[in-house]
Design a protein around this motif. Structure first.
Motif, PDB file in Angstrom:
ATOM      1  N   MET A 122      63.359  15.181  71.441  1.00  0.00           N
ATOM      2  CA  MET A 122      62.818  16.432  71.975  1.00  0.00           C
ATOM      3  C   MET A 122      63.689  17.580  71.486  1.00  0.00           C
ATOM      4  N   VAL A 123      63.069  18.574  70.897  1.00  0.00           N
ATOM      5  CA  VAL A 123      63.802  19.769  70.458  1.00  0.00           C
ATOM      6  C   VAL A 123      63.611  20.821  71.552  1.00  0.00           C
ATOM      7  N   VAL A 124      64.724  21.266  72.127  1.00  0.00           N
ATOM      8  CA  VAL A 124      64.667  22.248  73.222  1.00  0.00           C
ATOM      9  C   VAL A 124      65.645  23.392  72.922  1.00  0.00           C
ATOM     10  N   ASN A 201      67.441  26.383  63.437  1.00  0.00           N
ATOM     11  CA  ASN A 201      66.911  27.392  64.339  1.00  0.00           C
ATOM     12  C   ASN A 201      67.747  27.611  65.597  1.00  0.00           C
ATOM     13  N   GLY A 202      68.967  27.081  65.609  1.00  0.00           N
ATOM     14  CA  GLY A 202      69.858  27.279  66.751  1.00  0.00           C
ATOM     15  C   GLY A 202      69.354  26.610  68.019  1.00  0.00           C
ATOM     16  N   LEU A 203      68.674  25.473  67.881  1.00  0.00           N
ATOM     17  CA  LEU A 203      68.163  24.745  69.046  1.00  0.00           C
ATOM     18  C   LEU A 203      68.902  23.424  69.156  1.00  0.00           C
ATOM     19  N   LYS A 204      68.618  22.655  70.220  1.00  0.00           N
ATOM     20  CA  LYS A 204      69.282  21.347  70.299  1.00  0.00           C
ATOM     21  C   LYS A 204      68.277  20.212  70.454  1.00  0.00           C
ATOM     22  N   VAL A 205      68.783  19.005  70.229  1.00  0.00           N
ATOM     23  CA  VAL A 205      67.935  17.824  70.268  1.00  0.00           C
ATOM     24  C   VAL A 205      68.318  16.967  71.469  1.00  0.00           C
TER      25      VAL A 205
END
Ligand code: ARG
Length: 254
Positions: A122-124, A201-205
């Motif tokens: 999940m990319v959040v 994109n500066g997001l986390k998994v």
């Protein structure tokens, strides 16, 4: 008179060349790989790709298959959704697209041996704290997927997220950007691609190995095309034994 004779000879010669070229037509000098080049690190476009603008782990593997066959690799880029039809109707020779081999797809194509293991993630957003497992998505979350990916099936059929909470795009990047701008809570997508897109994109998994099963990537051919399948498997076996697939994975993950 003499002139005419030369002409006739030349005509015959070119007719012969044409006939020879035609005979080879069925298996021309090209191996056409169908893919959807919006899936880094497996396939993406770049200014100087391995084959034209195309590069990635699958392109590297397919190049080896083509060269073992003495053929030139051609890449046909299309929506992921159209790949199975393209290979079953013979528009492309094979599909190398980080495609998960599963029973649903086996109804329409044959798969090679596995060359890579993956799972969904999940990319959040980087500061998200309320999505730590797949079940959390059922908590009224807005979820993005890519049309026809295994992530779509898992979110729709397995997790049974309500339709009005699901956004489907044609490319991973499109839904990942919606997480970035706060319109979606999470994107469910394959691990390596999720990590690549999150990083950019500066997001986390967020991983949940208990909920998301291991998926096996394999190359698809038209049903019954054992001749090509055997060649693909032979090259894959060599690439695995020599550690080349691992090398490609390292190279393109950077
Ligand atoms: N592994 C997933 C599937 O088989 C996603 C593959 C996406 N591949 C691509 N080249 N866009 O559905």
């Amino acid at each position: 008179m003499k002139k005419g004779l030369i002409k006739v000879t030349a005509l015959c010669a070119s007719a012969l060349i044409c006939a020879a070229a035609l005979a080879g037509c069925g298996d021309s000098g090209k191996l056409v790989m169908g893919t959807n080049a919006a899936f880094p690190p497996f396939e993406f476009t770049t200014s100087e790709g391995l084959v034209g603008e195309f590069d990635g782990i699958d392109v590297a593997i397919a190049s080896e298959i083509a060269s073992d066959m003495g053929k030139e690799l051609e890449v046909a880029d299309m929506d992921f959704d159209g790949l199975i039809a393209a290979v079953s109707t013979g528009k492309v020779d094979m599909v190398a697209a980080g495609m998960t081999a599963n029973d649903e797809r086996r109804k329409n194509v044959d798969f090679s041996d596995t060359y890579f293991l993956a799972s969904q993630v999940m990319v959040v957003s980087a500061d998200n704290t309320d999505i730590t497992k797949a079940e959390d998505l059922k908590n009224d979350k807005k979820v993005g997927v890519v049309l026809g990916y295994t992530g779509d099936t898992i979110v729709t059929d397995d997790l049974q997220i309500p339709e009005d909470k699901i956004t489907r795009a044609n490319r991973g990047l499109d839904v990942v950007q919606e997480v970035k701008n706060g319109k979606l809570d999470a994107v469910v997508i394959d691990s390596a691609t999720g990590k690549a897109l999150a990083e950019k994109n500066g997001l986390k998994v967020v991983e949940d190995p208990e909920a998301f099963e291991t998926e096996e990537y394999a190359i698809a051919v038209k049903k019954g095309n054992t001749e090509l399948l055997d060649k693909i498997n032979a090259t894959l076996a060599e690439l695995k034994a020599s550690g080349k697939i691992d090398e490609f994975a390292v190279k393109y993950n950077q």
